[in-house]
Design a protein around this motif. Sequence first.
Motif, PDB file in Angstrom:
ATOM      1  N   UNK A 220       0.830  -1.196   0.000  1.00  0.00           N
ATOM      2  CA  UNK A 220       0.000   0.000   0.000  1.00  0.00           C
ATOM      3  C   UNK A 220       0.873   1.258   0.000  1.00  0.00           C
ATOM      4  N   UNK A 221       1.974   1.230   0.756  1.00  0.00           N
ATOM      5  CA  UNK A 221       2.901   2.364   0.732  1.00  0.00           C
ATOM      6  C   UNK A 221       3.460   2.543  -0.674  1.00  0.00           C
ATOM      7  N   UNK A 222       3.776   1.436  -1.334  1.00  0.00           N
ATOM      8  CA  UNK A 222       4.264   1.520  -2.706  1.00  0.00           C
ATOM      9  C   UNK A 222       3.194   2.108  -3.621  1.00  0.00           C
ATOM     10  N   UNK A 223       1.938   1.769  -3.355  1.00  0.00           N
ATOM     11  CA  UNK A 223       0.853   2.339  -4.156  1.00  0.00           C
ATOM     12  C   UNK A 223       0.775   3.857  -3.952  1.00  0.00           C
ATOM     13  N   UNK A 224       0.962   4.308  -2.709  1.00  0.00           N
ATOM     14  CA  UNK A 224       1.016   5.748  -2.448  1.00  0.00           C
ATOM     15  C   UNK A 224       2.147   6.397  -3.249  1.00  0.00           C
ATOM     16  N   UNK A 225       3.322   5.776  -3.200  1.00  0.00           N
ATOM     17  CA  UNK A 225       4.471   6.338  -3.915  1.00  0.00           C
ATOM     18  C   UNK A 225       4.261   6.325  -5.433  1.00  0.00           C
ATOM     19  N   UNK A 226       3.612   5.267  -5.915  1.00  0.00           N
ATOM     20  CA  UNK A 226       3.315   5.206  -7.358  1.00  0.00           C
ATOM     21  C   UNK A 226       2.366   6.332  -7.761  1.00  0.00           C
ATOM     22  N   UNK A 227       1.398   6.631  -6.878  1.00  0.00           N
ATOM     23  CA  UNK A 227       0.471   7.725  -7.169  1.00  0.00           C
ATOM     24  C   UNK A 227       1.205   9.067  -7.198  1.00  0.00           C
TER      25      UNK A 227
ATOM     26  N   UNK B 250      -7.470  18.534  -7.533  1.00  0.00           N
ATOM     27  CA  UNK B 250      -8.336  17.585  -6.822  1.00  0.00           C
ATOM     28  C   UNK B 250      -7.598  16.290  -6.495  1.00  0.00           C
ATOM     29  N   UNK B 251      -6.860  15.757  -7.479  1.00  0.00           N
ATOM     30  CA  UNK B 251      -6.120  14.508  -7.237  1.00  0.00           C
ATOM     31  C   UNK B 251      -5.076  14.692  -6.142  1.00  0.00           C
ATOM     32  N   UNK B 252      -4.367  15.826  -6.163  1.00  0.00           N
ATOM     33  CA  UNK B 252      -3.317  16.062  -5.176  1.00  0.00           C
ATOM     34  C   UNK B 252      -3.903  16.224  -3.787  1.00  0.00           C
ATOM     35  N   UNK B 253      -5.023  16.940  -3.686  1.00  0.00           N
ATOM     36  CA  UNK B 253      -5.662  17.141  -2.385  1.00  0.00           C
ATOM     37  C   UNK B 253      -6.112  15.811  -1.784  1.00  0.00           C
ATOM     38  N   UNK B 254      -6.726  14.964  -2.601  1.00  0.00           N
ATOM     39  CA  UNK B 254      -7.175  13.658  -2.108  1.00  0.00           C
ATOM     40  C   UNK B 254      -6.017  12.753  -1.725  1.00  0.00           C
ATOM     41  N   UNK B 255      -4.941  12.820  -2.497  1.00  0.00           N
ATOM     42  CA  UNK B 255      -3.757  11.995  -2.229  1.00  0.00           C
ATOM     43  C   UNK B 255      -3.135  12.376  -0.890  1.00  0.00           C
ATOM     44  N   UNK B 256      -2.976  13.666  -0.636  1.00  0.00           N
ATOM     45  CA  UNK B 256      -2.399  14.107   0.636  1.00  0.00           C
ATOM     46  C   UNK B 256      -3.307  13.738   1.808  1.00  0.00           C
ATOM     47  N   UNK B 257      -4.609  13.876   1.615  1.00  0.00           N
ATOM     48  CA  UNK B 257      -5.541  13.544   2.694  1.00  0.00           C
ATOM     49  C   UNK B 257      -5.440  12.071   3.076  1.00  0.00           C
ATOM     50  N   UNK B 258      -5.308  11.192   2.085  1.00  0.00           N
ATOM     51  CA  UNK B 258      -5.181   9.759   2.371  1.00  0.00           C
ATOM     52  C   UNK B 258      -3.889   9.460   3.120  1.00  0.00           C
TER      53      UNK B 258
ATOM     54  N   UNK C  71       5.287  13.468  -1.183  1.00  0.00           N
ATOM     55  CA  UNK C  71       4.070  13.987  -1.807  1.00  0.00           C
ATOM     56  C   UNK C  71       3.817  15.439  -1.418  1.00  0.00           C
ATOM     57  N   UNK C  72       4.095  15.797  -0.159  1.00  0.00           N
ATOM     58  CA  UNK C  72       3.859  17.172   0.292  1.00  0.00           C
ATOM     59  C   UNK C  72       4.783  18.155  -0.405  1.00  0.00           C
ATOM     60  N   UNK C  73       6.036  17.744  -0.628  1.00  0.00           N
ATOM     61  CA  UNK C  73       6.972  18.621  -1.318  1.00  0.00           C
ATOM     62  C   UNK C  73       6.516  18.863  -2.758  1.00  0.00           C
ATOM     63  N   UNK C  74       6.035  17.808  -3.412  1.00  0.00           N
ATOM     64  CA  UNK C  74       5.499  17.971  -4.767  1.00  0.00           C
ATOM     65  C   UNK C  74       4.289  18.901  -4.753  1.00  0.00           C
ATOM     66  N   UNK C  75       3.379  18.697  -3.798  1.00  0.00           N
ATOM     67  CA  UNK C  75       2.186  19.539  -3.714  1.00  0.00           C
ATOM     68  C   UNK C  75       2.555  20.995  -3.450  1.00  0.00           C
ATOM     69  N   UNK C  76       3.604  21.205  -2.646  1.00  0.00           N
ATOM     70  CA  UNK C  76       4.036  22.568  -2.343  1.00  0.00           C
ATOM     71  C   UNK C  76       4.570  23.260  -3.587  1.00  0.00           C
TER      72      UNK C  76
END
Length: 345
Positions: A74-81, A99-107, A131-136
């Motif tokens: 599941x962690x790998x799935x997060x990283x793949x996303x 929208x995709x980034x907001x949902x990804x960070x929330x999960x 993921x947070x650095x990318x979103x930033x």
Amino acid sequence: MDVASTASLRVYVSDWENSKRKIPDRYAGILRKLLGVTDAELRGAGAAVSVPAADGYDELLGRIDSAGSVSASMVQAFNDQTELLRTMDRQRGAASLIDQMTGHLAALEEALSFAVLPDARRPVALALAGASTLAAWQAIDSGAVERAWRHYEMAKRAAHDAEAPMYLAHAMGEQAYVLCEAGRPALGAELVRSAQRTLGQAGSPRLRAWLFAAEAEMCAHAGMPDDCKRALDAAAAVVPPGQEDRDPDMLSIFLNGAHLLRWRGNVLALLGDDEAVSDLYGALEDMDPTFVRARAGLYIDLAQAHLARAEYDEATTHLRQARRLAGRTGSVRQRRRIDLLSERA
């Protein structure tokens, strides 16, 4: 998509801006992608607060059990996303991914918030830091500087939790760009130097070169040419040789000699140095065409370098190319630079 007529939309937008009516979900979905904002930023209010049950222990334990069962797959799935969003970002820009980034960070935040033991927390925290650095950075590109700052703070906390100094140093280095955009490049340079001390000699050579180059850019904006050139020389001394550009330990870092040449050209253009033009044209020949936003930035740098030499026709040509590419990615940050340079061309 079918929307109301232009006349009706004018009324709707006026009512939305003046809080006379709520934005329907259908239009909110369009506006979030168009403007690159979160739902809370669009509607001007935070999420509704839920009222807890009298005894919420069962729900709490359920969340803890769920977070504790986050598997390596599941962690790998997060990283793949995150990797998918990173690829889409560099080709299409940040605004359409909000929208995709907001949902990804929330999960990821949910998984980390209820993970109890360190062995369960570290891999999720590491995924959240990346993921947070990318979103930033996407938020900086969209002109949402407060959101960018908060995402970098989240990334730093997650990196601390993951005991990952490389991720912490990278988040600090990128956060310096928020300070630079706000008109405090000297403070940004100090933050990058603090990131270098945080990393020490333990980090990868590619990340160390990245931090030196970031320091050089901050110093150029701050009008410190000697410090700037020392940092450029330090970056060139540690960047690994060869064509490989991706850091296997920091997947968000793409840097090799060709990339550094482009970065050097950008920095020299800020200083008004004549060498910038040859560096930038060399980087343009080697650039990966899928890096659409980076290519737009390179054309902007070329325009700035030609303006420093009073070569206005060449500058105008590159600004036209940059505007076309920035239009594809929706980059507010790049459009701002283009507008400022266009006033001088």
